[in-house]
Write an enzyme that holds these catalytic residues in place. Sequence first.
Site, PDB file in Angstrom:
ATOM      1  N   LYS A  35       0.848  -1.201   0.000  1.00  0.00           N
ATOM      2  CA  LYS A  35       0.000   0.000   0.000  1.00  0.00           C
ATOM      3  C   LYS A  35       0.884   1.253   0.000  1.00  0.00           C
ATOM      4  O   LYS A  35       2.095   1.170   0.235  1.00  0.00           O
ATOM      5  CB  LYS A  35      -0.923  -0.015   1.215  1.00  0.00           C
ATOM      6  N   TYR A 255      17.317  28.851   9.851  1.00  0.00           N
ATOM      7  CA  TYR A 255      16.158  29.606  10.354  1.00  0.00           C
ATOM      8  C   TYR A 255      16.032  29.504  11.865  1.00  0.00           C
ATOM      9  O   TYR A 255      16.411  28.502  12.461  1.00  0.00           O
ATOM     10  CB  TYR A 255      14.876  29.056   9.720  1.00  0.00           C
TER      11      TYR A 255
HETATM   12  C1  LIG Z   1      -0.490  -1.745   6.680  1.00  0.00           C
HETATM   13  C2  LIG Z   1      -1.092  -3.013   7.101  1.00  0.00           C
HETATM   14  C3  LIG Z   1      -0.306  -4.134   7.351  1.00  0.00           C
HETATM   15  C4  LIG Z   1       1.206  -4.098   7.346  1.00  0.00           C
HETATM   16  O1  LIG Z   1       1.649  -3.463   8.508  1.00  0.00           O
HETATM   17  P1  LIG Z   1       3.213  -3.406   8.881  1.00  0.00           P
HETATM   18  O2  LIG Z   1       3.244  -2.874  10.247  1.00  0.00           O
HETATM   19  O3  LIG Z   1       3.833  -2.488   7.879  1.00  0.00           O
HETATM   20  O4  LIG Z   1       3.709  -4.805   8.739  1.00  0.00           O
HETATM   21  C5  LIG Z   1      -0.935  -5.324   7.660  1.00  0.00           C
HETATM   22  N1  LIG Z   1      -2.286  -5.394   7.733  1.00  0.00           N
HETATM   23  C6  LIG Z   1      -3.075  -4.327   7.507  1.00  0.00           C
HETATM   24  C7  LIG Z   1      -4.538  -4.460   7.624  1.00  0.00           C
HETATM   25  C8  LIG Z   1      -2.514  -3.100   7.187  1.00  0.00           C
HETATM   26  O5  LIG Z   1      -3.299  -2.039   6.976  1.00  0.00           O
END
Ligand SMILES: *Cc1c(COP(=O)(O)O)cnc(C)c1O
Length: 358
Positions: A35, A255
Amino acid sequence: MSRPIVATINQQALKNNLSIVRQMISSARIWAVVKANAYGHGIKRIWKSLCQADGFALLSIHEALLLRDSGWQKPILLLEGFFHPNDITILAQYNLTTVVHSQWQIQALAKAKLLAPLDIYLKMNCGMNRLGFQPDDIHSVWQQLKEIKNVGTLTLMAHFANAEYTTGVTKPMQKIYQVLRKLNCQMSLANSAAILWHPQTHCNWVRPGIILYGSCPKRDGNQSIMSNNGFEPVMTLNSEIIAIQEIAFGSTVGYNNSYRANCKQRIGIVACGYADGYPRHAPSGTPVKILEHITKTIGTVSMDMMAIDLTMCPQAYIGSKVELWGKNVKIDDVASASQTVGYELMCALSPRVPVQLK
Ligand SMILES: *Cc1c(COP(=O)(O)O)cnc(C)c1O
């Protein structure tokens, strides 16, 4: 010549990290979580390095179709399911597995006219309180889904809020075992943290994300579990020194005068800033590598530049290579100095940074 900043993606490290997960989980199958454009690494760029996975898990239909159009024929899981009833026909057309977390999705599934049934992940809310049905309702929802002719295989899914802690899955697992008394089913529970610390959660399908990219799911604390298991960082962010300043005692840098020199000091200006994805919240003292030395950042990170201390590296000059994160400077260390997690830094890599594959 273009601006010297570049991100490098190590394809061999991705393959290696996936095979380490494979060894940790014995017979479970793997959803490689890609994702958010593969956590900022570029889904199009990297999916082939993860093609030994059993499936890809992501959020958007757009990303799913990109994988299908690139030739991926094995399973794809939509982690939040469909966002609109109209999407269901596309899911059937492209053979996408979907999460179902709400009653409206079940009504929409029942009504849809599909050529083939959809494989479903029924999401249980076991304490995160974002998505999913309450444990007490799972049995009846499961029966309800089984009656719908558009529903193919059914898998029970849950997601942990605290799997990086020793006792973090105890309560959720109690709820899951309770559901299992009435239901004999395939399950998918484990994210990266649960894969690392809770083997009892591995079940039929695991869902690793962050560990595939070589960063630790646990914030701060001891992250040696990553290197001890052989996980390697996948993304390296490199740039160069573009200017040098010799500053006097009492001078400020950048800054807001957030840094004041307490001696005469030689500093380097690096072509990297928050518009590249480097966190503006990184305070003075955040680790950074110059040539063979680990040094520290100085002052407030600007949009396009930042300053680093060159005291211990007199041979550094314009054009010297700087590693912002990668093999030597852990992204997790930059993240914890900046009060955040490696996930956020990877995902925030700016589109203006050129990316090369290694
Ligand atoms: C993002 C996600 C994962 C993976 O999580 P990590 O901590 O990156 O391993 C697994 N399951 C779901 C439902 C997620 O949204």
